[in-house]
Design a protein around this motif. Structure first.
Motif, mmCIF file in Angstrom:
data_model
loop_
_atom_site.group_PDB
_atom_site.id
_atom_site.type_symbol
_atom_site.label_atom_id
_atom_site.label_comp_id
_atom_site.label_asym_id
_atom_site.label_seq_id
_atom_site.Cartn_x
_atom_site.Cartn_y
_atom_site.Cartn_z
ATOM 1 N N MET A 16 3.747 -21.962 -13.326
ATOM 2 C CA MET A 16 2.816 -20.961 -13.177
ATOM 3 C C MET A 16 1.883 -20.654 -14.288
ATOM 4 N N PRO A 17 0.470 -20.980 -14.053
ATOM 5 C CA PRO A 17 -0.376 -20.605 -14.865
ATOM 6 C C PRO A 17 -0.177 -19.233 -15.447
ATOM 7 N N TYR A 18 -0.540 -19.031 -16.909
ATOM 8 C CA TYR A 18 -0.531 -17.606 -17.466
ATOM 9 C C TYR A 18 -1.856 -17.553 -18.286
ATOM 10 N N LEU A 19 -2.701 -16.596 -17.952
ATOM 11 C CA LEU A 19 -3.861 -16.541 -18.383
ATOM 12 C C LEU A 19 -3.914 -15.244 -19.280
ATOM 13 N N VAL A 20 -4.864 -15.339 -20.447
ATOM 14 C CA VAL A 20 -5.056 -14.264 -21.282
ATOM 15 C C VAL A 20 -6.520 -13.869 -21.487
ATOM 16 N N LEU A 21 -6.792 -12.838 -21.008
ATOM 17 C CA LEU A 21 -8.190 -12.190 -20.576
ATOM 18 C C LEU A 21 -8.820 -11.150 -21.376
ATOM 19 N N ASP A 22 -10.073 -11.110 -21.713
ATOM 20 C CA ASP A 22 -10.593 -10.256 -22.262
ATOM 21 C C ASP A 22 -10.717 -8.793 -21.269
ATOM 22 N N LYS A 23 -10.905 -9.181 -20.067
ATOM 23 C CA LYS A 23 -11.072 -8.149 -19.047
ATOM 24 C C LYS A 23 -9.921 -8.185 -17.946
ATOM 25 N N ALA A 24 -8.822 -8.120 -17.979
ATOM 26 C CA ALA A 24 -7.817 -8.182 -17.298
ATOM 27 C C ALA A 24 -7.672 -7.335 -16.060
ATOM 28 N N PRO A 25 -8.291 -6.240 -16.148
ATOM 29 C CA PRO A 25 -8.504 -5.189 -14.944
ATOM 30 C C PRO A 25 -9.408 -5.778 -14.079
ATOM 31 N N GLU A 26 -10.339 -6.233 -14.474
ATOM 32 C CA GLU A 26 -11.581 -6.674 -13.707
ATOM 33 C C GLU A 26 -11.344 -8.035 -13.081
ATOM 34 N N PHE A 27 -10.562 -8.883 -13.830
ATOM 35 C CA PHE A 27 -10.046 -10.076 -13.073
ATOM 36 C C PHE A 27 -9.099 -9.771 -12.143
ATOM 37 N N LEU A 28 -8.226 -8.628 -11.952
ATOM 38 C CA LEU A 28 -7.496 -8.469 -10.863
ATOM 39 C C LEU A 28 -8.136 -7.922 -9.951
ATOM 40 N N ASP A 29 -9.156 -7.079 -9.972
ATOM 41 C CA ASP A 29 -9.978 -6.808 -8.754
ATOM 42 C C ASP A 29 -10.766 -8.212 -8.232
ATOM 43 N N TYR A 30 -11.169 -8.918 -9.102
ATOM 44 C CA TYR A 30 -11.892 -10.235 -8.624
ATOM 45 C C TYR A 30 -11.030 -10.918 -7.587
ATOM 46 N N VAL A 31 -9.845 -11.387 -8.229
ATOM 47 C CA VAL A 31 -9.010 -12.108 -7.303
ATOM 48 C C VAL A 31 -8.533 -11.292 -6.058
ATOM 49 N N LYS A 32 -8.420 -10.246 -6.021
ATOM 50 C CA LYS A 32 -8.278 -9.548 -4.860
ATOM 51 C C LYS A 32 -9.203 -9.839 -3.774
ATOM 52 N N LYS A 33 -10.557 -9.548 -4.272
ATOM 53 C CA LYS A 33 -11.689 -9.660 -3.241
ATOM 54 C C LYS A 33 -12.011 -11.075 -2.947
ATOM 55 N N VAL A 34 -11.791 -12.105 -3.947
ATOM 56 C CA VAL A 34 -12.044 -13.315 -3.551
ATOM 57 C C VAL A 34 -11.062 -14.077 -2.632
ATOM 58 N N PHE A 35 -9.844 -14.129 -3.094
ATOM 59 C CA PHE A 35 -8.698 -14.698 -2.715
ATOM 60 C C PHE A 35 -7.617 -14.014 -1.715
ATOM 61 N N GLY A 36 -7.856 -12.404 -1.577
ATOM 62 C CA GLY A 36 -7.125 -11.769 -1.072
ATOM 63 C C GLY A 36 -5.647 -11.614 -1.808
ATOM 64 N N ALA A 37 -5.756 -11.831 -3.080
ATOM 65 C CA ALA A 37 -4.545 -11.819 -3.895
ATOM 66 C C ALA A 37 -3.707 -10.555 -3.762
ATOM 67 N N ALA A 38 -2.397 -10.532 -3.895
ATOM 68 C CA ALA A 38 -1.478 -9.524 -3.748
ATOM 69 C C ALA A 38 -0.968 -9.413 -5.234
ATOM 70 N N GLU A 39 -0.997 -8.026 -5.604
ATOM 71 C CA GLU A 39 -0.214 -7.719 -6.913
ATOM 72 C C GLU A 39 1.324 -7.774 -6.816
ATOM 73 N N GLN A 40 1.893 -8.619 -7.655
ATOM 74 C CA GLN A 40 3.457 -8.741 -7.569
ATOM 75 C C GLN A 40 3.987 -7.834 -8.697
ATOM 76 N N MET A 41 3.040 -7.755 -9.847
ATOM 77 C CA MET A 41 3.763 -6.945 -10.994
ATOM 78 C C MET A 41 2.524 -6.613 -11.695
ATOM 79 N N ILE A 42 2.320 -5.279 -12.134
ATOM 80 C CA ILE A 42 1.323 -4.979 -12.994
ATOM 81 C C ILE A 42 2.041 -4.033 -13.910
ATOM 82 N N VAL A 43 2.031 -4.377 -15.311
ATOM 83 C CA VAL A 43 2.569 -3.773 -16.489
ATOM 84 C C VAL A 43 1.420 -2.937 -17.262
ATOM 85 N N PRO A 44 1.001 -1.691 -17.363
ATOM 86 C CA PRO A 44 0.101 -1.438 -18.036
ATOM 87 C C PRO A 44 -0.055 -1.537 -19.468
#
Length: 128
Positions: A16-44
């Protein structure tokens, strides 16, 4: 000697890819809108980190990600995905701030396109 079998949890794949991102919350929003990605786990994360650990699913694929820190700098990736509707995914990616790397076109391996998301990841998509 008895061969041991791997015990991979049912929600995961062997790689599985593991990305480290400067804007992780914005990435989450992006992949939901683009791919219809589903959250499996989010640890604040702590102040300023946003997400300490996140997991999304696109079909059966799992992508893990986290917000960057001074110790863990941004690490982006290039990924290949089969998608059901290439035009919809590609157009959504560009509308959400992505940059085209390859406009949709028929290749010898299928109807394909490529784009870079606003976070530096490259996505190569082929209609399945």
């Amino acid at each position: 000697m008895k061969k041991q079998t791997m015990k991979i949890p049912s929600a995961y794949l062997p790689v599985m890819p593991y990305l480290v991102l400067d804007k992780a919350p914005e990435f989450l929003d992006y992949v939901k809108k683009v791919f219809g990605a589903a959250e499996q786990m989010i640890v604040p994360g702590d102040e300023g980190r946003g997400i300490m650990h996140g997991e999304i699913k696109i079909h059966d694929a799992v992508i893990m990600f986290a917000g960057s820190t001074e110790t863990w700098q941004q690490k982006t990736a290039g990924m290949f995905l089969f998608v059901e509707n290439l035009e919809r995914v590609y157009n959504a990616a560009i509308e959400q701030g992505g940059t085209s790397l390859q406009k949709p076109e028929q290749k010898e391996y299928g109807y394909s396109a490529g784009f870079e998301d606003p976070f530096g990841n490259q996505w190569w998509i082929t209609q399945g």
